[in-house]
Scaffold this active site. Structure first.
Site, PDB file in Angstrom:
ATOM      1  N   HIS A  40       0.836  -1.208   0.000  1.00 18.50           N
ATOM      2  CA  HIS A  40       0.000   0.000   0.000  1.00 18.50           C
ATOM      3  C   HIS A  40       0.871   1.259   0.000  1.00 18.50           C
ATOM      4  O   HIS A  40       0.684   2.164  -0.827  1.00 18.50           O
ATOM      5  CB  HIS A  40      -0.894  -0.054   1.242  1.00 18.50           C
ATOM      6  CG  HIS A  40      -1.830   1.088   1.402  1.00 18.50           C
ATOM      7  ND1 HIS A  40      -3.191   0.967   1.230  1.00 18.50           N
ATOM      8  CD2 HIS A  40      -1.613   2.396   1.736  1.00 18.50           C
ATOM      9  CE1 HIS A  40      -3.764   2.133   1.441  1.00 18.50           C
ATOM     10  NE2 HIS A  40      -2.838   3.018   1.767  1.00 18.50           N
ATOM     11  N   GLU A  41       1.828   1.312   0.914  1.00 15.90           N
ATOM     12  CA  GLU A  41       2.673   2.509   1.042  1.00 15.90           C
ATOM     13  C   GLU A  41       3.619   2.676  -0.143  1.00 15.90           C
ATOM     14  O   GLU A  41       3.828   3.795  -0.632  1.00 15.90           O
ATOM     15  CB  GLU A  41       3.467   2.446   2.353  1.00 15.90           C
ATOM     16  CG  GLU A  41       2.616   2.563   3.607  1.00 15.90           C
ATOM     17  CD  GLU A  41       1.876   3.890   3.701  1.00 15.90           C
ATOM     18  OE1 GLU A  41       2.355   4.880   3.139  1.00 15.90           O
ATOM     19  OE2 GLU A  41       0.811   3.919   4.336  1.00 15.90           O
ATOM     20  N   HIS A  47       1.901   4.300  -2.997  1.00 19.06           N
ATOM     21  CA  HIS A  47       1.854   5.756  -2.866  1.00 19.06           C
ATOM     22  C   HIS A  47       3.141   6.373  -3.412  1.00 19.06           C
ATOM     23  O   HIS A  47       3.108   7.355  -4.169  1.00 19.06           O
ATOM     24  CB  HIS A  47       1.717   6.160  -1.396  1.00 19.06           C
ATOM     25  CG  HIS A  47       0.365   5.913  -0.806  1.00 19.06           C
ATOM     26  ND1 HIS A  47      -0.804   6.159  -1.477  1.00 19.06           N
ATOM     27  CD2 HIS A  47       0.003   5.463   0.423  1.00 19.06           C
ATOM     28  CE1 HIS A  47      -1.835   5.866  -0.705  1.00 19.06           C
ATOM     29  NE2 HIS A  47      -1.370   5.439   0.464  1.00 19.06           N
TER      30      HIS A  47
END
Length: 213
Positions: A21-22, A25
């Site tokens: 997820h990170e 980003h």
């Protein structure tokens, strides 16, 4: 499988799902012209670069115990980016925020496909155990995606919302930025019933008949 094994497995899945997820980003920010995450060494799957003591360990284990094994949730250190490096900071922030939940949904879909493929062999113990584990991976990633779309800071949903709101709604943004974390704590404690149907629906759509594990 005993409860300790399930807890450890879910914690590992949660950690790596949060890392994906990170990193998503950071990759989105890089694509939009910002190298902050890259220069900080955050575009890696190395857990040491991402883990947060409270969000990655204390919170998920506490929620697991308090919920009787029905809920595990957490976060990692947010991947940094500099909006000044983006061509359109407002829209760019929304795009960067959206890539996190999208990445978790993609993980869920990939394992959903695998789960459907092994479902016909579910009577074989090995495949039955794999089906249980894959089901957990799918559920955790859907949970992360839907939870992060809640429009409360510091969740991704707030940045998506802010990217869509006109400037005349600035007071709403300021209110959420100021009180969002407290509202988020209240939501974690009392608001999950509002997103539970969405999580269940997505789980059923992705897993189909194989989701009965």
């Amino acid at each position: 499988m005993n409860d300790i094994v399930i807890l450890i497995f879910q914690l590992v899945v949660l950690i790596f799902s949060i890392i994906i997820h990170e990193v998503s980003h950071g990759l989105a920010a890089l694509r939009l012209g910002d190298q902050t995450a890259k220069n900080a060494g955050r575009l890696t799957l190395n857990p040491i670069k991402h883990l947060d003591t409270f969000g990655s360990f204390i919170l998920p284990i506490s929620l697991y115990i308090l919920s009787g094994g029905t809920l595990i949730l957490g976060w990692a250190k947010p991947v940094p980016y500099n909006p000044l490096n983006l061509k359109n900071p407002k829209t760019g922030a929304g795009i960067i925020a959206a890539t996190g939940p999208i990445s978790n949904l993609l993980v869920a879909v990939v394992f959903g496909i695998i789960l459907r493929l092994i479902f016909p062999f579910a009577e074989i113990p090995l495949f039955a155990n794999l089906a249980v584990l894959f089901s957990l991976i799918i559920f955790i990633n859907i949970l992360l995606a839907v939870f992060n779309l809640v429009p409360l800071p510091p969740l991704d949903g707030s940045n998506i919302l802010f990217a869509l709101l006109p400037e005349s709604w600035r007071p709403v943004r300021d209110f959420l930025v100021r009180y969002g974390f407290y509202l988020l704590i209240v939501f974690i404690l009392f608001g999950f019933q509002f997103i539970a149907p969405i999580i269940t629906l997505l789980y059923r759509l992705i897993t189909g008949p194989a989701g009965a594990f």
